[in-house]
Design a protein around this motif. Structure first.
Motif, short mmCIF file in Angstrom:
data_model
loop_
_atom_site.label_atom_id
_atom_site.label_comp_id
_atom_site.label_asym_id
_atom_site.label_seq_id
_atom_site.Cartn_x
_atom_site.Cartn_y
_atom_site.Cartn_z
N SER A 197 0.86 -1.17 0.00
CA SER A 197 0.00 0.00 0.00
C SER A 197 0.90 1.23 0.00
N GLN B 161 -6.20 4.28 10.98
CA GLN B 161 -5.89 2.95 10.44
C GLN B 161 -6.47 1.87 11.34
N LYS C 78 -6.91 -6.47 2.73
CA LYS C 78 -7.65 -5.96 1.57
C LYS C 78 -8.71 -4.94 1.98
N TYR C 79 -9.35 -5.16 3.13
CA TYR C 79 -10.45 -4.28 3.55
C TYR C 79 -10.07 -3.41 4.74
N SER C 80 -8.78 -3.20 4.93
CA SER C 80 -8.33 -2.36 6.03
C SER C 80 -8.21 -0.91 5.58
N ILE C 81 -7.88 -0.06 6.52
CA ILE C 81 -7.60 1.35 6.24
C ILE C 81 -6.16 1.62 6.65
N SER D 189 -6.15 0.27 2.54
CA SER D 189 -6.26 -1.06 1.94
C SER D 189 -4.95 -1.44 1.25
N GLU E 78 -2.89 -4.00 -1.65
CA GLU E 78 -2.96 -4.89 -2.80
C GLU E 78 -2.20 -6.17 -2.46
#
Length: 243
Positions: free
Chosen positions: A51, A107, A179-182, A184, A186
């Protein structure tokens, strides 16, 4: 007839060598899965997420984006910040550092990061595979080792299946979280996410084949070592030329 001669007669060294090579290959693959690889070859790890974060620029004028990364393996976890900074820890319960990655205040990457202790099964499976390979190496030369291999091999197969599933579950949890975190991430799946299933396939083939050979050997047990000379004398053709 000693044990190795009996083994040669009933099985054959060609089949034995082929099975031994497959066993060694499966052990090497298990070793690659369980040893730390992210520090030297990140693509071998189970999963890696990349990221970027926005931080003050080096000249303190404006902001710039820096690439960050998190990698998970069976025995380690690594973090990357930029091109040069990297931190790796050899642990089964890796937790990324928000300070090192310069994650934003909102985050949630580090708040609910999954625990990877389930991947300890990879190391147990590697130890079992080492025992199976060692017992099979010396099996033709020491009576009793081949039956021990046949007892241990199905246990190793079961443990390999459990290890592969555990690694898949742990990697899936990490993938979902990244993938669905803050922010996100790759995802990039490493080779170690495929190797466990290759090992399972090899071990299933080996267990069936070695079990078949063991059943063939049961048809006739080797004579005791002290009877060797008598058997050889009885089998020697007699000379009837003299009256």
């Amino acid at each position: 007839m000693n044990t190795s001669a009996f083994f040669e007669k009933r099985v054959g060294w060609t089949k034995y060598t082929m099975l031994l090579v497959l066993l060694v290959i499966s052990f090497i693959l298990d070793l690659i899965i369980s040893i730390p690889t992210l520090t030297t070859t990140p693509k071998l790890g189970g999963i890696r997420g990349t990221s970027s974060v926005q931080v003050p620029s080096s000249d303190r004028i404006g902001m710039e984006r820096v690439e960050i990364g998190i990698g998970i393996g069976a025995s380690e976890g690594c973090m990357w910040y930029g091109k040069d900074d990297r931190q790796c820890r050899y642990t089964l319960s890796f937790q990324p550092s928000s300070e090192f990655l310069h994650l934003p205040p909102k985050q949630n990457v580090t708040k609910h990061f999954p625990d990877g202790q389930i991947m300890a099964t990879c190391h147990i499976n590697t130890a079992l595979q080492a025992m199976v390979t060692t017992s099979f190496i010396f099996g033709p030369f020491f009576a009793g080792l081949l039956p021990f291999t046949m007892i241990l091999l199905p246990i190793t197969v079961f443990m390999s299946i459990f290890s592969a599933i555990s690694l898949l579950i742990a990697s899936g949890q990490v993938a979902y979280h990244l993938k669905y975190s803050i922010p996100s991430f790759e995802l990039q799946w490493g080779i170690n996410s495929i190797l466990p299933f290759v090992v399972v396939f090899l071990q299933l083939v080996l267990s069936i084949y070695i079990g078949t050979l063991r059943c063939m050997m049961r048809k006739k047990n080797p004579p005791p070592p002290d009877m060797t000379d008598e058997v050889r004398l009885e089998e020697r053709p007699r000379d009837n030329t003299l009256g």
